[in-house]
Design an enzyme around this catalytic site. Sequence first.
Site, PDB file in Angstrom:
ATOM      1  N   LYS A 187     -75.632  24.514 126.073  1.00 32.48           N
ATOM      2  CA  LYS A 187     -75.065  23.177 125.762  1.00 32.48           C
ATOM      3  C   LYS A 187     -74.452  22.780 127.030  1.00 32.48           C
ATOM      4  O   LYS A 187     -73.530  23.296 127.409  1.00 32.48           O
ATOM      5  CB  LYS A 187     -73.983  23.178 124.648  1.00 32.48           C
ATOM      6  CG  LYS A 187     -73.335  21.954 124.369  1.00 32.48           C
ATOM      7  CD  LYS A 187     -74.317  20.836 123.958  1.00 32.48           C
ATOM      8  CE  LYS A 187     -74.884  20.882 122.550  1.00 32.48           C
ATOM      9  NZ  LYS A 187     -75.924  20.036 122.083  1.00 32.48           N
TER      10      LYS A 187
ATOM     11  N   PRO B 100     -77.981  18.821 127.906  1.00 33.01           N
ATOM     12  CA  PRO B 100     -76.754  18.079 128.524  1.00 33.01           C
ATOM     13  C   PRO B 100     -76.467  17.143 127.601  1.00 33.01           C
ATOM     14  O   PRO B 100     -75.857  15.933 127.805  1.00 33.01           O
ATOM     15  CB  PRO B 100     -77.208  17.709 129.774  1.00 33.01           C
ATOM     16  CG  PRO B 100     -78.659  17.547 129.959  1.00 33.01           C
ATOM     17  CD  PRO B 100     -79.067  18.538 128.858  1.00 33.01           C
TER      18      PRO B 100
ATOM     19  N   HIS C 123     -83.336  21.829 115.568  1.00 35.05           N
ATOM     20  CA  HIS C 123     -81.895  21.593 115.923  1.00 35.05           C
ATOM     21  C   HIS C 123     -80.824  22.116 115.042  1.00 35.05           C
ATOM     22  O   HIS C 123     -81.300  22.133 113.993  1.00 35.05           O
ATOM     23  CB  HIS C 123     -81.870  19.933 115.960  1.00 35.05           C
ATOM     24  CG  HIS C 123     -80.465  19.337 116.188  1.00 35.05           C
ATOM     25  ND1 HIS C 123     -79.888  18.588 115.191  1.00 35.05           N
ATOM     26  CD2 HIS C 123     -79.878  19.156 117.414  1.00 35.05           C
ATOM     27  CE1 HIS C 123     -78.644  18.406 115.826  1.00 35.05           C
ATOM     28  NE2 HIS C 123     -78.712  18.519 117.143  1.00 35.05           N
TER      29      HIS C 123
ATOM     30  N   ASN D  38     -76.432  21.379 113.772  1.00 34.80           N
ATOM     31  CA  ASN D  38     -75.180  21.007 113.942  1.00 34.80           C
ATOM     32  C   ASN D  38     -74.365  22.222 113.237  1.00 34.80           C
ATOM     33  O   ASN D  38     -75.044  23.195 112.978  1.00 34.80           O
ATOM     34  CB  ASN D  38     -74.860  19.689 113.268  1.00 34.80           C
ATOM     35  CG  ASN D  38     -74.664  18.648 114.151  1.00 34.80           C
ATOM     36  OD1 ASN D  38     -74.307  18.408 115.100  1.00 34.80           O
ATOM     37  ND2 ASN D  38     -75.314  17.490 113.592  1.00 34.80           N
TER      38      ASN D  38
ATOM     39  N   HIS E 171     -75.605  26.909 115.249  1.00 33.21           N
ATOM     40  CA  HIS E 171     -74.307  26.975 115.281  1.00 33.21           C
ATOM     41  C   HIS E 171     -73.602  28.263 114.567  1.00 33.21           C
ATOM     42  O   HIS E 171     -72.441  28.446 114.867  1.00 33.21           O
ATOM     43  CB  HIS E 171     -73.462  25.919 115.202  1.00 33.21           C
ATOM     44  CG  HIS E 171     -73.630  24.599 116.213  1.00 33.21           C
ATOM     45  ND1 HIS E 171     -74.832  23.941 116.252  1.00 33.21           N
ATOM     46  CD2 HIS E 171     -72.788  23.928 116.824  1.00 33.21           C
ATOM     47  CE1 HIS E 171     -74.787  23.135 116.958  1.00 33.21           C
ATOM     48  NE2 HIS E 171     -73.364  23.059 117.211  1.00 33.21           N
TER      49      HIS E 171
END
Lengths: 393, 393
Positions: free
Chosen positions: B163, B192, B291, B293, B320
């Site tokens: 990240k 980024p 992706h 979160n 995550h």
Amino acid sequence: MRITNLKLTPVAVPDPPLRNSWGVHAPYALRIILELETDEGVTGLSEANGGAALLGELVAAGKAAEGETPWHLERLRVKLRGLPRAWSALEVACLDACARSIGRPVYDLLGGLVRPRVPFASYLFYKYEGENDRWGDVNTPEAMVGEARRFREEYGFTTHKLKGGVLPPDEEVETMRLLREAFPHDRLRIDPNAIWSVETSIRVAKALEPLDIEYLEDPTHGLAGMAAVARQTHIPLSTNMVVNDMADLPMAVEMRAVQVILCDHHYWGGLTGCKRLASVCESFHLGLSMHSNNHLGITLAAMVHLAATTPHLIYACDTHYPWQEEDVIVGGKLRFEDGSLTPPAGPGLGVELDRDQLAKLHENFQRMATRNRDDSAEMLKRDPYYLPFRPRW
Amino acid sequence: MRITNLKLTPVAVPDPPLRNSWGVHAPYALRIILELETDEGVTGLSEANGGAALLGELVAAGKAAEGETPWHLERLRVKLRGLPRAWSALEVACLDACARSIGRPVYDLLGGLVRPRVPFASYLFYKYEGENDRWGDVNTPEAMVGEARRFREEYGFTTHKLKGGVLPPDEEVETMRLLREAFPHDRLRIDPNAIWSVETSIRVAKALEPLDIEYLEDPTHGLAGMAAVARQTHIPLSTNMVVNDMADLPMAVEMRAVQVILCDHHYWGGLTGCKRLASVCESFHLGLSMHSNNHLGITLAAMVHLAATTPHLIYACDTHYPWQEEDVIVGGKLRFEDGSLTPPAGPGLGVELDRDQLAKLHENFQRMATRNRDDSAEMLKRDPYYLPFRPRW
């Protein structure tokens, strides 16, 4: 649940002498009936185009599928990538087996119902008179209006597709003009199967523009030709010829060659393959309609399940079904009401095989000299100098 | 089977102070747990992002879904078009309920298994030291190599995503250089979050090119910016920021702005929505990755079911999950083996709610002053002049 065997029964179905840009339909249309057997006693049905090549592919696909579970469609899709038409037919049989095994309709495995009735279109053909043919000779614009009127009255269709590319273009424009005059509020489409040049296509499109045509299907050959026509008319161009695989879509989009894609579960990778196509069409602002070859009730049921669960499919579906008098399903032919069919409630596709009918149509096949469709060869019997030029006009 | 009620439980999960281009993660990450109740006693689980707005949308979506059958996903998708994030969360609960009702894993409703294990990637964050934080302070290139080594050893990940957008670009390039040196055969990516200018993005891309980077995620803002960067580097550009809806795809393709799309069932319309995206990616030669979160085990299970049934998803998925110590599922957190997870065999998603844990994390939520994620507000506590510039560099 594991696949144990794929049983294949070629059949031949009486078909009138319908004309198209290749020639004329032979007295029998060929289909292959699939029975996908599993170790749980559930059998999935499907129906494929006929022909020796596809029959061979289906034998190979059936062998490759043995021992696999029919729920694993993505795995089978990858495994059978080299046999796309066989995979397309097998996929429907897998879905039918899975849906039967849980007692649900096939459409529930595709996302459930979005419409209670699926509208279909008249498939209008210029034609010769055949044996036991209740439609007679239709080779003039006036006769075609009669044919359309009969489709409208018998089936309730209010969308009419003319199979063009048969008479000289000006006569087909005149046919469309008479159809518009006879049915001012119906939807009209025409499909000359890519037999016109780009110049003729543009000339015809201009003549059709005042008639409020739903779409012009495959006026000319190839993506470049279609793109050249599309630049000159506001009538949407549709196709089942230049875009018939997911791999064709990027270039079609980049070239703005077509506005409406015709799905057909027989070569788009089955019902889930058509759903994949629908995703692309929805995302890329392409219209979606449905193509048909000669077919029986198993295919018709599959088409209805697909259309009933695909929001983006807002055009009436094509179907040759009214041209066949015979079927292989229990209860005889499915019946249109107000131009539409209600999705069979299942389980599975909601249709069962009539063994007597299957045997009878298989006997037709056994008696045949040729085992492949060849409309041009059939036309040679009527016109010894016949050649399927492209472009012809 | 009809939907009778959608029960929503907001939860707050302890989260370390992870840094990103907006600021820093607050001490708690917010999630909403969905229980979709039906008249057949089957309940479908799902998990959504937190936040007051989405909670409101979910209440509305739950009301709209009452009386509907969870099999009718296409119907619900159309009906809830105005609430795409709520629909995305509800869809997973519908699939879970349907799959449970027939005793099968969710992946079977998505096309079945194509891979027995789903590989995941380390999600490397620069970070401050938090309370009860076993990861410590990581704010230098050298410390990041230590973090990556620990991810590699504890979880077996061999793909690592940094990240970025936190330290000045040259320091992040140095981090990537050290990661490449430490793990010469692993796959590396950097994200980024669109905080670099086009010029900086190109400069960084050129510096990264010799390091054999898997993809560069959202270096800069907007389709035009991404296209400008893409023209100057052979490193594929990926995104979850400029393409996050099917409607974004045509322009992204036309502009050649991105090469890899990150799916996320929380905003791509659930698992079937991600399958739709996969169809487009497969057809248009776009790569597909996944992706993440902050999330709990229900979402992780859904991600694994999706990835296990999607042939085109050949990248390791982001997650995550290792950053959270707590979960709401029975048996505690799902455990990675060799960097991968095996799809739970079901029925449904294959996870059950741990009521005590749910109550505990809901109590966390009840105690919170703010009910929305705001990484920039959190950063203001550490730096009173903080502003999330874009571009910052």
